[in-house]
Scaffold this motif. Structure first.
Motif, PDB file in Angstrom:
ATOM      1  N   THR A  27       0.846  -1.184   0.000  1.00  0.00           N
ATOM      2  CA  THR A  27       0.000   0.000   0.000  1.00  0.00           C
ATOM      3  C   THR A  27       0.882   1.233   0.000  1.00  0.00           C
ATOM      4  OG1 THR A  27      -1.642  -1.214   1.281  1.00  0.00           O
ATOM      5  CG2 THR A  27      -1.908   1.177   1.126  1.00  0.00           C
ATOM      6  N   SER A  30       0.104   4.673   2.048  1.00  0.00           N
ATOM      7  CA  SER A  30       0.202   4.770   3.501  1.00  0.00           C
ATOM      8  C   SER A  30       1.600   4.491   4.023  1.00  0.00           C
ATOM      9  CB  SER A  30      -0.779   3.798   4.153  1.00  0.00           C
ATOM     10  OG  SER A  30      -0.434   2.465   3.821  1.00  0.00           O
ATOM     11  N   ASN A  75       2.591   4.255  -8.184  1.00  0.00           N
ATOM     12  CA  ASN A  75       3.283   3.450  -7.161  1.00  0.00           C
ATOM     13  C   ASN A  75       4.793   3.503  -7.348  1.00  0.00           C
ATOM     14  OD1 ASN A  75       0.956   2.725  -5.883  1.00  0.00           O
ATOM     15  ND2 ASN A  75       0.851   0.690  -6.784  1.00  0.00           N
TER      16      ASN A  75
END
Length: 119
Positions: A27, A30, A75
Motif C-alpha cells: 500500500t 500509507s 506506485n
C-alpha cells in the motif's frame, strides 16, 4: 512485496540522475518510503525519506542537491540527484515501511541501483 530500483549509472561530477523505485504488492500511499546508499567499505546511510503525508527528510550531505518524491498513481518513488559529487558514489536502495522510524531496520528493500560519479 517487490521494490525495483532503476536509473542508476555513471556520470561526471556536477551531473544529474533520477532514480526510480517501482513498488508492487504494497500500500504505497500509507507507507513511509526512503532512499539509502552504501559505498564500498562503508555503512549504509539514509539519504532521504518521504512519509505518507508528504513530509520529507534529507541527510545533511544531500540537502539542496537531492529531492525525493513519489507518484501514488504510479506506485513509484523517485530521487532526483543534482550537482552530483564523487562522494555520492554508492549502491542506492529504496525501502518501504508504515513507520519511518522503523524503515531502516524493518523495511522492505529493493535490490539496489549503482551510481558512480567521476571527478
Amino acid at each position: 512485496v517487490q521494490l525495483v530500483e532503476s536509473g542508476g549509472g555513471s556520470v561526471q561530477a556536477g551531473g544529474s540522475l533520477r532514480l526510480s523505485c517501482a513498488v508492487s504488492g504494497y500500500t504505497h500511499r500509507s507507507a513511509c518510503m526512503g532512499w539509502f546508499r552504501q559505498a564500498p567499505g562503508k555503512e549504509r546511510e539514509g539519504v532521504a525519506t518521504i512519509d505518507s503525508d508528504g513530509s520529507t527528510t534529507y541527510a545533511d550531505s544531500v540537502k539542496g542537491r537531492f529531492a525525493i518524491s513519489k507518484d501514488n498513481a504510479k506506485n513509484t518513488l523517485y530521487l532526483q540527484m543534482n550537482s552530483l559529487k564523487p562522494e555520492d558514489t554508492a549502491m542506492y536502495y529504496c525501502a518501504a515501511h508504515p513507520d519511518c522510524d522503523l524503515l531502516d531496520d524493518f523495511g522492505y528493500w529493493g535490490q539496489g541501483t549503482q551510481v558512480t560519479v567521476s571527478s
